[in-house]
Design a protein around this motif. Structure first.
Motif, PDB file in Angstrom:
ATOM      1  N   GLU A  52      31.695  41.694  22.603  1.00 45.11           N
ATOM      2  CA  GLU A  52      31.319  42.474  21.415  1.00 45.11           C
ATOM      3  C   GLU A  52      30.151  41.828  20.683  1.00 45.11           C
ATOM      4  O   GLU A  52      29.298  42.532  20.119  1.00 45.11           O
ATOM      5  CB  GLU A  52      32.519  42.627  20.477  1.00 45.11           C
ATOM      6  N   ILE A  53      30.091  40.513  20.692  1.00 48.54           N
ATOM      7  CA  ILE A  53      28.973  39.811  20.060  1.00 48.54           C
ATOM      8  C   ILE A  53      27.662  40.205  20.746  1.00 48.54           C
ATOM      9  O   ILE A  53      26.644  40.469  20.088  1.00 48.54           O
ATOM     10  CB  ILE A  53      29.184  38.277  20.136  1.00 48.54           C
ATOM     11  N   ILE A  54      27.693  40.251  22.070  1.00 51.74           N
ATOM     12  CA  ILE A  54      26.490  40.602  22.836  1.00 51.74           C
ATOM     13  C   ILE A  54      26.120  42.064  22.596  1.00 51.74           C
ATOM     14  O   ILE A  54      24.944  42.397  22.377  1.00 51.74           O
ATOM     15  CB  ILE A  54      26.713  40.318  24.334  1.00 51.74           C
ATOM     16  N   GLN A  55      27.116  42.943  22.610  1.00 54.93           N
ATOM     17  CA  GLN A  55      26.841  44.356  22.366  1.00 54.93           C
ATOM     18  C   GLN A  55      26.280  44.574  20.960  1.00 54.93           C
ATOM     19  O   GLN A  55      25.369  45.394  20.770  1.00 54.93           O
ATOM     20  CB  GLN A  55      28.105  45.184  22.579  1.00 54.93           C
ATOM     21  N   ASP A  56      26.794  43.842  19.984  1.00 61.13           N
ATOM     22  CA  ASP A  56      26.269  43.948  18.617  1.00 61.13           C
ATOM     23  C   ASP A  56      24.814  43.466  18.562  1.00 61.13           C
ATOM     24  O   ASP A  56      23.984  44.048  17.840  1.00 61.13           O
ATOM     25  CB  ASP A  56      27.118  43.130  17.642  1.00 61.13           C
ATOM     26  N   ALA A  57      24.510  42.414  19.316  1.00 59.37           N
ATOM     27  CA  ALA A  57      23.130  41.913  19.357  1.00 59.37           C
ATOM     28  C   ALA A  57      22.200  42.961  19.970  1.00 59.37           C
ATOM     29  O   ALA A  57      21.068  43.147  19.497  1.00 59.37           O
ATOM     30  CB  ALA A  57      23.073  40.608  20.151  1.00 59.37           C
ATOM     31  N   PHE A  58      22.685  43.640  21.013  1.00 60.12           N
ATOM     32  CA  PHE A  58      21.883  44.718  21.603  1.00 60.12           C
ATOM     33  C   PHE A  58      21.651  45.826  20.579  1.00 60.12           C
ATOM     34  O   PHE A  58      20.542  46.348  20.438  1.00 60.12           O
ATOM     35  CB  PHE A  58      22.596  45.297  22.828  1.00 60.12           C
ATOM     36  N   MET A  59      22.726  46.192  19.862  1.00 61.64           N
ATOM     37  CA  MET A  59      22.614  47.259  18.879  1.00 61.64           C
ATOM     38  C   MET A  59      21.624  46.894  17.771  1.00 61.64           C
ATOM     39  O   MET A  59      20.876  47.740  17.281  1.00 61.64           O
ATOM     40  CB  MET A  59      23.987  47.574  18.281  1.00 61.64           C
ATOM     41  N   ASP A  60      21.602  45.616  17.402  1.00 63.87           N
ATOM     42  CA  ASP A  60      20.652  45.160  16.381  1.00 63.87           C
ATOM     43  C   ASP A  60      19.205  45.332  16.838  1.00 63.87           C
ATOM     44  O   ASP A  60      18.288  45.396  16.011  1.00 63.87           O
ATOM     45  CB  ASP A  60      20.908  43.685  16.036  1.00 63.87           C
ATOM     46  N   MET A  61      19.007  45.408  18.164  1.00 61.30           N
ATOM     47  CA  MET A  61      17.671  45.641  18.717  1.00 61.30           C
ATOM     48  C   MET A  61      17.364  47.126  18.857  1.00 61.30           C
ATOM     49  O   MET A  61      16.260  47.497  19.261  1.00 61.30           O
ATOM     50  CB  MET A  61      17.560  45.000  20.103  1.00 61.30           C
ATOM     51  N   GLY A  62      18.362  47.972  18.597  1.00 60.20           N
ATOM     52  CA  GLY A  62      18.179  49.409  18.775  1.00 60.20           C
ATOM     53  C   GLY A  62      18.590  49.898  20.143  1.00 60.20           C
ATOM     54  O   GLY A  62      18.208  50.994  20.557  1.00 60.20           O
ATOM     55  N   ILE A  63      19.384  49.076  20.858  1.00 60.22           N
ATOM     56  CA  ILE A  63      19.848  49.443  22.198  1.00 60.22           C
ATOM     57  C   ILE A  63      21.333  49.734  22.145  1.00 60.22           C
ATOM     58  O   ILE A  63      22.148  48.831  21.888  1.00 60.22           O
ATOM     59  CB  ILE A  63      19.574  48.315  23.214  1.00 60.22           C
ATOM     60  N   ASP A  64      21.699  50.978  22.383  1.00 65.14           N
ATOM     61  CA  ASP A  64      23.105  51.365  22.369  1.00 65.14           C
ATOM     62  C   ASP A  64      23.765  50.930  23.677  1.00 65.14           C
ATOM     63  O   ASP A  64      23.095  50.745  24.698  1.00 65.14           O
ATOM     64  CB  ASP A  64      23.226  52.881  22.200  1.00 65.14           C
ATOM     65  N   SER A  65      25.076  50.773  23.635  1.00 70.32           N
ATOM     66  CA  SER A  65      25.843  50.389  24.816  1.00 70.32           C
ATOM     67  C   SER A  65      26.767  51.524  25.221  1.00 70.32           C
ATOM     68  O   SER A  65      27.416  52.140  24.373  1.00 70.32           O
ATOM     69  CB  SER A  65      26.683  49.132  24.529  1.00 70.32           C
ATOM     70  N   LEU A  66      26.818  51.800  26.523  1.00 68.04           N
ATOM     71  CA  LEU A  66      27.756  52.772  27.076  1.00 68.04           C
ATOM     72  C   LEU A  66      28.780  52.025  27.906  1.00 68.04           C
ATOM     73  O   LEU A  66      28.417  51.185  28.737  1.00 68.04           O
ATOM     74  CB  LEU A  66      27.033  53.793  27.953  1.00 68.04           C
ATOM     75  N   LEU A  67      30.042  52.320  27.698  1.00 71.54           N
ATOM     76  CA  LEU A  67      31.125  51.691  28.452  1.00 71.54           C
ATOM     77  C   LEU A  67      31.720  52.711  29.403  1.00 71.54           C
ATOM     78  O   LEU A  67      32.180  53.776  28.977  1.00 71.54           O
ATOM     79  CB  LEU A  67      32.211  51.175  27.496  1.00 71.54           C
ATOM     80  N   SER A  68      31.667  52.408  30.703  1.00 67.57           N
ATOM     81  CA  SER A  68      32.246  53.325  31.682  1.00 67.57           C
ATOM     82  C   SER A  68      33.750  53.390  31.482  1.00 67.57           C
ATOM     83  O   SER A  68      34.383  52.394  31.134  1.00 67.57           O
ATOM     84  CB  SER A  68      31.914  52.876  33.112  1.00 67.57           C
ATOM     85  N   ASP A  69      34.315  54.541  31.733  1.00 72.83           N
ATOM     86  CA  ASP A  69      35.739  54.754  31.498  1.00 72.83           C
ATOM     87  C   ASP A  69      36.402  55.165  32.804  1.00 72.83           C
ATOM     88  O   ASP A  69      36.392  56.331  33.169  1.00 72.83           O
ATOM     89  CB  ASP A  69      35.945  55.833  30.434  1.00 72.83           C
ATOM     90  N   GLY A  70      36.953  54.190  33.522  1.00 75.70           N
ATOM     91  CA  GLY A  70      37.610  54.502  34.803  1.00 75.70           C
ATOM     92  C   GLY A  70      36.629  54.435  35.956  1.00 75.70           C
ATOM     93  O   GLY A  70      36.829  53.687  36.897  1.00 75.70           O
TER      94      GLY A  70
END
Length: 273
Positions: A102-120
């Motif tokens: 989550e720390i890494i994903q938040d850092a990406f978001m702070d750059m304007g990069i959204d994260s997609l998590l595959s589901d299954g």
């Protein structure tokens, strides 16, 4: 430690109004993390990943960008239903990295990069579906990954960049590496298998034989239907035809997943430094 830079700016189709960059997130993160001296220092892993992403953005100039992550569960997905040993026994993600995702994903978001998590489904299938959906409309797509499995998707407006080796995984690379065309890769893997993923292929048919067969026949299906196969291969292939079909299917990326978002949701909007 891998060099985290490029020498030249990526060129983009001038006719495209969209350039979507898709980051194979765990492919990037795990390689960066493995190079760290202190594997518990997730903040530094996040910092180095973001430095890499800044360089990718500066050189690719995306209009849209997204980081796609695999789900974190133990479910190996639909491929393990076809091949029960698929990816069995792979080294798990380090606990510290898993806890710090989550720390890494938040850092990406702070750059304007959204994260997609595959589901299954695997992240590979989500990447493939999104990439082809955009590329099929004549828009430019760049996938950032070292995973050669994406090369089955290659087309004029869809490219794969190996960030760490600073190279394009393009048609000449595939023909040199495997001896087949990109569109024959899944046929090749159906025959030769993929050891790292525990995709067995056809016993007795190695990379050289698979490439030779696919120089004579255009696809696995044509090989299986042929009545003029050389004797040295015929018995092996006939005895393992079901395995070959399953291995090709497992090596093939799904491109028909339902996407619960649109391009506007992943438009790149640089944040203030």
């Amino acid at each position: 430690m891998h060099a985290l830079y490029f020498f030249t700016r990526y060129t983009v189709n001038a006719m495209s109004s969209i350039h979507l960059v898709i980051i194979d997130a765990l492919n990037l993160i795990r390689r960066v993390h493995a190079a760290q001296h202190n594997d518990a220092d997730i903040a530094n892993t996040a910092k180095v990943c973001c430095q890499a992403l800044h360089k990718i953005i500066n050189l690719s100039q995306p209009t849209h960008i997204v980081a796609v992550f695999d789900h974190h569960g133990d479910d190996r997905g639909w491929r393990a239903e076809l091949l029960p040993n698929y990816k069995e026994g792979r080294k798990p993600m380090p606990d510290a990295l898993h806890a710090g995702m989550e720390i890494i994903q938040d850092a990406f978001m702070d750059m304007g990069i959204d994260s997609l998590l595959s589901d299954g489904d695997e992240a590979d299938d989500l990447v493939a579906t999104l990439a082809l959906k955009v590329a099929s409309r004549g828009e430019q797509v760049t996938i950032i990954s070292t995973d050669k499995g994406y090369c089955q998707l290659l087309q004029p407006t869809l490219r794969i960049r190996d960030y760490f080796q600073e190279r394009w995984l393009d048609s000449p690379f595939i023909e040199k590496e495997f001896g087949v065309k990109p569109e024959q890769l899944t046929d090749y893997w159906g025959l030769a298998g993929i050891n790292s993923s525990k995709i067995p292929g056809v016993p007795g048919i190695g990379p050289k034989a698979a490439a030779e067969l696919l120089s004579l026949y255009p696809s696995l299906e044509v090989i299986l239907a042929a009545d003029d196969l050389p004797a040295k291969w015929q018995k092996k292939i006939e005895a393992h035809r079901d395995s070959a079909i399953a291995c090709k299917q497992v090596a093939s990326l799904k491109t028909d997943l339902t996407l619960g978002f649109n391009l506007q949701d992943i438009r790149y909007q640089p944040t203030e430094a």
